[in-house]
Scaffold this active site. Structure first.
Site, PDB file in Angstrom:
ATOM      1  N   ASP A 344       0.978  -1.699  -0.126  1.00  0.00           N
ATOM      2  CA  ASP A 344      -0.193   0.253   0.306  1.00  0.00           C
ATOM      3  C   ASP A 344       1.107   1.388   0.449  1.00  0.00           C
ATOM      4  O   ASP A 344       0.083   1.949  -0.823  1.00  0.00           O
ATOM      5  CB  ASP A 344      -0.718   0.256   1.659  1.00  0.00           C
ATOM      6  CG  ASP A 344      -0.342  -0.263   2.268  1.00  0.00           C
ATOM      7  OD1 ASP A 344       0.908  -0.833   2.552  1.00  0.00           O
ATOM      8  OD2 ASP A 344      -0.678   0.105   3.378  1.00  0.00           O
ATOM      9  N   ARG A 348       5.209   4.056   6.410  1.00  0.00           N
ATOM     10  CA  ARG A 348       4.631   3.639   7.415  1.00  0.00           C
ATOM     11  C   ARG A 348       4.399   2.427   8.189  1.00  0.00           C
ATOM     12  O   ARG A 348       5.293   2.092   7.015  1.00  0.00           O
ATOM     13  CB  ARG A 348       3.016   5.350   7.687  1.00  0.00           C
ATOM     14  CG  ARG A 348       2.558   3.865   6.949  1.00  0.00           C
ATOM     15  CD  ARG A 348       0.656   4.353   7.173  1.00  0.00           C
ATOM     16  NE  ARG A 348      -0.357   4.048   6.676  1.00  0.00           N
ATOM     17  CZ  ARG A 348      -1.377   4.515   5.536  1.00  0.00           C
ATOM     18  NH1 ARG A 348      -1.096   5.915   5.889  1.00  0.00           N
ATOM     19  NH2 ARG A 348      -1.995   3.337   5.328  1.00  0.00           N
ATOM     20  N   ASP A 349       3.735   1.745   9.224  1.00  0.00           N
ATOM     21  CA  ASP A 349       4.427   1.030  10.103  1.00  0.00           C
ATOM     22  C   ASP A 349       3.124  -0.026   8.981  1.00  0.00           C
ATOM     23  O   ASP A 349       2.638  -0.707  10.063  1.00  0.00           O
ATOM     24  CB  ASP A 349       3.759   0.997  10.835  1.00  0.00           C
ATOM     25  CG  ASP A 349       2.397   1.843  11.590  1.00  0.00           C
ATOM     26  OD1 ASP A 349       1.852   2.141  10.790  1.00  0.00           O
ATOM     27  OD2 ASP A 349       2.416   2.577  12.540  1.00  0.00           O
ATOM     28  N   GLU A 350       2.949   0.190   7.459  1.00  0.00           N
ATOM     29  CA  GLU A 350       2.099  -1.288   7.162  1.00  0.00           C
ATOM     30  C   GLU A 350       2.951  -1.297   6.149  1.00  0.00           C
ATOM     31  O   GLU A 350       3.415  -2.711   6.552  1.00  0.00           O
ATOM     32  CB  GLU A 350       1.146  -0.281   6.449  1.00  0.00           C
ATOM     33  CG  GLU A 350      -0.213   0.092   7.359  1.00  0.00           C
ATOM     34  CD  GLU A 350      -1.373   0.193   6.847  1.00  0.00           C
ATOM     35  OE1 GLU A 350      -2.180  -0.789   6.754  1.00  0.00           O
ATOM     36  OE2 GLU A 350      -1.473   1.455   6.708  1.00  0.00           O
ATOM     37  N   ASP A 357      -5.335  -2.355  -3.501  1.00  0.00           N
ATOM     38  CA  ASP A 357      -5.184  -1.595  -3.735  1.00  0.00           C
ATOM     39  C   ASP A 357      -4.367  -2.189  -4.971  1.00  0.00           C
ATOM     40  O   ASP A 357      -4.368  -1.070  -5.874  1.00  0.00           O
ATOM     41  CB  ASP A 357      -3.794  -0.968  -2.994  1.00  0.00           C
ATOM     42  CG  ASP A 357      -4.027  -0.550  -1.644  1.00  0.00           C
ATOM     43  OD1 ASP A 357      -5.356  -0.987  -0.459  1.00  0.00           O
ATOM     44  OD2 ASP A 357      -4.137   0.514  -0.876  1.00  0.00           O
ATOM     45  N   TRP A 409     -11.634  -6.255  -2.047  1.00  0.00           N
ATOM     46  CA  TRP A 409     -10.105  -5.797  -1.807  1.00  0.00           C
ATOM     47  C   TRP A 409     -10.044  -8.036  -2.140  1.00  0.00           C
ATOM     48  O   TRP A 409      -8.983  -8.282  -3.491  1.00  0.00           O
ATOM     49  CB  TRP A 409     -10.320  -5.970  -0.623  1.00  0.00           C
ATOM     50  CG  TRP A 409      -9.088  -4.960  -0.845  1.00  0.00           C
ATOM     51  CD1 TRP A 409      -8.199  -4.513   0.667  1.00  0.00           C
ATOM     52  CD2 TRP A 409     -10.044  -3.602  -0.568  1.00  0.00           C
ATOM     53  NE1 TRP A 409      -7.934  -2.978   0.813  1.00  0.00           N
ATOM     54  CE2 TRP A 409      -9.080  -2.785   0.100  1.00  0.00           C
ATOM     55  CE3 TRP A 409     -11.588  -3.196  -0.972  1.00  0.00           C
ATOM     56  CZ2 TRP A 409      -9.558  -1.272   0.459  1.00  0.00           C
ATOM     57  CZ3 TRP A 409     -11.759  -2.024  -1.033  1.00  0.00           C
ATOM     58  CH2 TRP A 409     -10.698  -1.242  -0.305  1.00  0.00           C
ATOM     59  N   GLU A 627      -2.646   9.136  -1.118  1.00  0.00           N
ATOM     60  CA  GLU A 627      -3.414   8.151  -0.399  1.00  0.00           C
ATOM     61  C   GLU A 627      -5.294   8.734  -0.781  1.00  0.00           C
ATOM     62  O   GLU A 627      -5.616   8.447  -0.836  1.00  0.00           O
ATOM     63  CB  GLU A 627      -2.876   7.720   0.933  1.00  0.00           C
ATOM     64  CG  GLU A 627      -3.977   6.560   1.773  1.00  0.00           C
ATOM     65  CD  GLU A 627      -3.248   6.518   3.075  1.00  0.00           C
ATOM     66  OE1 GLU A 627      -2.413   6.548   3.438  1.00  0.00           O
ATOM     67  OE2 GLU A 627      -4.248   5.548   3.637  1.00  0.00           O
ATOM     68  N   HIS A 648       0.902   6.320  -2.703  1.00  0.00           N
ATOM     69  CA  HIS A 648       0.187   5.020  -2.472  1.00  0.00           C
ATOM     70  C   HIS A 648      -0.106   4.882  -3.961  1.00  0.00           C
ATOM     71  O   HIS A 648      -0.722   6.198  -4.263  1.00  0.00           O
ATOM     72  CB  HIS A 648      -0.868   5.350  -1.594  1.00  0.00           C
ATOM     73  CG  HIS A 648      -1.358   4.495  -0.391  1.00  0.00           C
ATOM     74  ND1 HIS A 648      -0.835   4.730   0.947  1.00  0.00           N
ATOM     75  CD2 HIS A 648      -2.702   4.352   0.131  1.00  0.00           C
ATOM     76  CE1 HIS A 648      -1.426   3.839   1.518  1.00  0.00           C
ATOM     77  NE2 HIS A 648      -2.590   3.276   1.066  1.00  0.00           N
TER      78      HIS A 648
HETATM   79  C1  BGC Z   1      -3.825   1.047   3.611  1.00  0.00           C
HETATM   80  C2  BGC Z   1      -4.742   0.665   2.406  1.00  0.00           C
HETATM   81  C3  BGC Z   1      -5.721  -0.373   2.312  1.00  0.00           C
HETATM   82  C4  BGC Z   1      -6.487  -0.568   3.618  1.00  0.00           C
HETATM   83  C5  BGC Z   1      -7.812  -1.051   3.430  1.00  0.00           C
HETATM   84  C6  BGC Z   1      -5.047   1.143   4.723  1.00  0.00           C
HETATM   85  O1  BGC Z   1      -4.555   1.104   5.487  1.00  0.00           O
HETATM   86  O2  BGC Z   1      -2.725   1.736   3.271  1.00  0.00           O
HETATM   87  O3  BGC Z   1      -4.003   0.957   1.264  1.00  0.00           O
HETATM   88  O4  BGC Z   1      -6.523  -0.535   0.785  1.00  0.00           O
HETATM   89  O5  BGC Z   1      -6.469   0.245   4.456  1.00  0.00           O
HETATM   90  O6  BGC Z   1      -9.070  -0.404   3.818  1.00  0.00           O
END
Ligand code: BGC
Length: 744
Positions: A344, A348-350, A357, A409, A627, A648
């Protein structure tokens, strides 16, 4: 060499890894002349390797990120020239992509994978060095408990938080490695496009901010790491922080990284060092120099861009510099997020393989770059992580056991393989994934009322603008989106069966019709909509709903199609020719307009500069996709720190409209891979010229147009093996390979 490495064992340090980098070492002697030597290696974590003190040129962040309980990639390197009589082979490993134990998602969802042989926070390596002698005999050096393990100067290396490197560190005496009782069945040969260092950017400017900070600007938001030369006094600490944007006052801003520290701490000894992170990566444009040794020389810093190795295939340029910048941002959004897994965001912490996406962006992505290896491998992870119920999770590779799905998704499992088939013409993408598609459709079919019901977890039209500020889920009803995607995925499954000549039982036709009925029962008129009692944010008339109805072919008659198209056009025009769509509606919006008679509205949206629009972020200096439409608001303030990435790729999906309708290079579903191409650019007086090209498996198709007086001149190149239908105002012509010019 897969056979050899399967004989090796996974080994780990005797003590907890604590996010440090550990060195695993083995010394051995060779007595005979060597013909060839191959190192095969992998890790639960990320590794580097060296032989006799020289680095083995391993891929960046090897072995990459897969659904590693079932699939862990093995890399092979020819190390013949590096061998001597007496040898030391060493592998250094950090926790790498297995970061979820420490922060990020795990914080929100404490579930563990019950079948983990070693806990998520621990690492292990495995390797086999196969030496083939001139006399035909073979010897293998395998990881086992005879290997010695020690700590390294890397006191800490964690994807979100960054690197702590202490050049003064002296390790304790090594201890023996400990075998991990993990089967080698999970090992697979390298499948994905390897991550590599792709570009190097110098410092563009050194900024002194109003707050007194010293900030290096690399001029481009990117994914990778900064490398630097440093020489300081013993014990002196240098500290660098990463950020994507400056705030309204021009100060360094990093609150949008959330819990990710994203810093480098380097402790000097007396020596000169050339440092770069090896076990982490960062998403950044700016580096704040928090502490440094002596005079700062910007020439000592370089940003190294890393991403999966993919050939660039799509190009576009026009008379509008802002549109060109948008295209640049789309390309860089892809570079920054195609790091082994389609993430995504990279900062950041993801940094997860969020499936929605990728679902919305895969069409554009497959035109920008050759994504066959990249997505082929990710689809393998998706198959591996599909639940027994048929559910495909919201994140692949999955990061926790109790994963949820969501319409749009999870549908990546049908949309992506079919898109790969359309772009590249290779039915293997359908064949390999047909079973996964069927199981996902069956999952929805088996529990349809719940699936489209109010209790189900869906992300809806994520971050759309048709709800009060601060809400994440847009106004288009979640049940509508779920029903529409159930229809769409089922149709894709049916089409895929037809391509492969596989029988598709009548239940699937009935299910597609059932999903469509759901839409007509609840979401087509105000009365039925009111009776459905949806939550307060839900609205019937949204741009996203219209775009989906049109793009998915859900209208029952031409008349209905015309009415929905008119409604969409009115919604856009009444909103000052501005969009309100989120992740789900945005990719279809311009297609839905231009294919239904509203070409000028589509161009006006593409070229809109006022908020919200694609060019709004360009005017704000964006170098990648944001984003949120309002990541930085009109008054210069930030949308929020909670969820505000400036890299994003999802809204970059508009790129596929640029290829298909502005350049007018469109495919024909019946002859995919551009074997039959529809050359049908749409034009506007708002652009003087456009030109671009697409490299297909047949060769490069190019398209250009410009205005001459009140006429438009079109130029096309069609490569060998491609038939094209040229469709221009007043012209419809079949052509083969060649160069063509039309004036009309
Ligand atoms: C992400 C998105 C992802 C979403 C889910 C977010 O934290 O960055 O891109 O699809 O969560 O809705």
């Amino acid at each position: 060499m897969m056979k050899e490495i399967r004989k090796a064992v996974f080994v780990r340090p005797a003590s907890p890894c604590e996010d440090r980098v550990w060195r695993f070492e083995k010394t051995f002697s060779l007595t005979k002349p060597v013909r060839r030597a191959t190192l095969a290696a992998s890790a639960l974590g990320v590794y580097t390797a060296s032989l006799n003190g020289s680095e083995v040129p391993v891929y960046v962040l090897a072995p990459g990120w897969t659904a590693y309980r079932k699939r862990l990639q093995v890399q092979e390197y020819d190390v013949t020239a590096m061998l001597q009589k007496e040898n030391t082979l060493s592998l250094c490993a950090g926790i790498g992509f297995r970061f979820v134990s420490n922060s990020g998602f795990r914080k929100y969802r404490p579930e563990k994978f019950p079948d983990d042989v070693i806990p998520m926070g621990e690492l292990a390596v495995i390797a086999a060095l196969t030496v083939e002698y001139e006399d035909g005999t073979v010897e293998t050096i395998l990881t086992d408990e005879s290997w010695l393990v020690s700590q390294t100067e890397w006191r800490y290396a964690q994807m979100y938080n960054g690197d702590d490197y202490d050049a003064t560190f002296v390790p304790d005496a090594p201890t023996h490695a400990v075998a991990v009782p993990l089967s080698t069945d999970c090992l697979i040969p390298q499948e994905g496009a390897p991550i590599m260092e792709q570009e190097r950017l110098p410092v563009k400017e050194v900024i002194r901010t109003p707050a007194g900070e010293t900030v290096l600007d690399f001029g481009q938001n990117l994914t990778g790491y900064v490398s630097f030369r440093v020489k300081g006094t013993r014990g002196e600490e240098c500290v660098l922080s990463h950020g994507e944007v400056l705030d309204r006052d021009g100060n360094f801003f990093r609150e949008n990284y959330r819990s990710a520290r994203a810093q480098i701490h380097f402790i000097c000894d007396e020596e000169e060092h050339f440092f770069k992170p090896r076990y982490t990566f960062y998403g950044f444009r700016y580096v704040r120099v928090d502490a440094w040794s002596g005079e700062l020389d910007p020439a000592d810093f370089t940003a190294i861009v890393v991403h999966s190795d993919m050939e660039r295939t799509g190009y576009f340029e026009s008379s509008n510099e802002k549109l060109n910048q948008l295209f640049h941002n789309i390309i860089w959004g892809q570079k920054g997020n195609f790091v082994d897994v389609p993430t995504d965001c990279p900062q950041r912490d993801e940094r997860y393989g969020w499936t929605g996406d990728a679902q919305v962006f895969c069409r554009c992505a497959s035109l920008n770059f050759d994504t066959r290896r990249f997505f082929g491998k990710w689809l393998g992870d998706m198959r591996a992580d599909q639940r027994t119920s048929g559910l495909v999770g919201r994140i692949i590779p999955s990061v926790c056991d109790a994963d949820l799905g969501s319409a749009a998704w999870s549908d990546v499992c049908t949309v992506l393989p079919y898109q790969m088939y359309l772009t590249y013409g290779d039915p293997a993408f359908l064949k390999d994934n047909l079973d996964m598609m069927r199981r996902w459709v069956d999952y929805m079919r088996g529990r349809f009322d719940d699936f489209v019901g109010p209790e189900e977890h869906h992300y809806g039209d994520w971050v759309a603008l048709d709800v009060p500020e601060g809400r994440y889920i847009g106004a288009t009803p979640k049940g509508f989106i779920a029903s529409a995607y159930a229809y769409y995925s089922t149709r894709i499954y049916q089409k895929s069966c037809a391509v492969l000549g596989v029988d598709c039982p009548a239940e699937y036709e009935a299910f597609a019709e059932r999903a469509k009925r759901e839409i007509y029962e609840k979401y087509m008129d105000e009365e039925a909509f009111a009776a459905a009692h949806l939550d307060d944010d839900a609205k019937l008339r949204t741009q996203t709903r219209c775009a989906i109805l049109l793009f998915f072919g859900l209208c029952r008659s031409d008349e209905e199609r015309r009415a929905i198209a008119e409604e969409l056009n009115t919604l856009v025009r009444e909103n000052g020719t501005r969009l309100t769509t989120g992740f789900v509606g945005t990719p279809y919006l311009l297609h839905a307009l231009s294919e239904n008679g509203y070409v000028e509205t589509a161009f006006d949206l593409l070229l809109q500069e006022a908020f919200p629009s694609w060019l709004f972020s360009v005017n704000r200096g964006a170098t990648t996709m944001w984003e949120h439409w309002d990541g930085i608001r009109e008054d210069g303030t930030m949308w929020s720190t909670d969820m505000n990435s400036f890299n994003h790729y999802a809204y970059g999906a508009v790129g596929d409209w640029i290829y298909a309708r502005v350049l007018g290079i469109g495919y024909d579903e019946k002859e995919p891979g551009f074997a039959h191409t529809i050359l049908a650019p749409l034009t506007t007086k708002r652009l003087d010229f456009v030109r671009g090209s697409l490299k297909t498996s047949f060769g490069t198709i190019s398209s250009a147009w410009h205005h001459e007086g009140d006429k438009t001149v079109y130029e096309f190149t069609v490569p060998d093996g491609v038939r094209a239908t040229v469709r221009l105002p007043g012209i419809e012509k079949e052509v083969g390979a060649g160069e063509y010019r039309f004036v009309c």
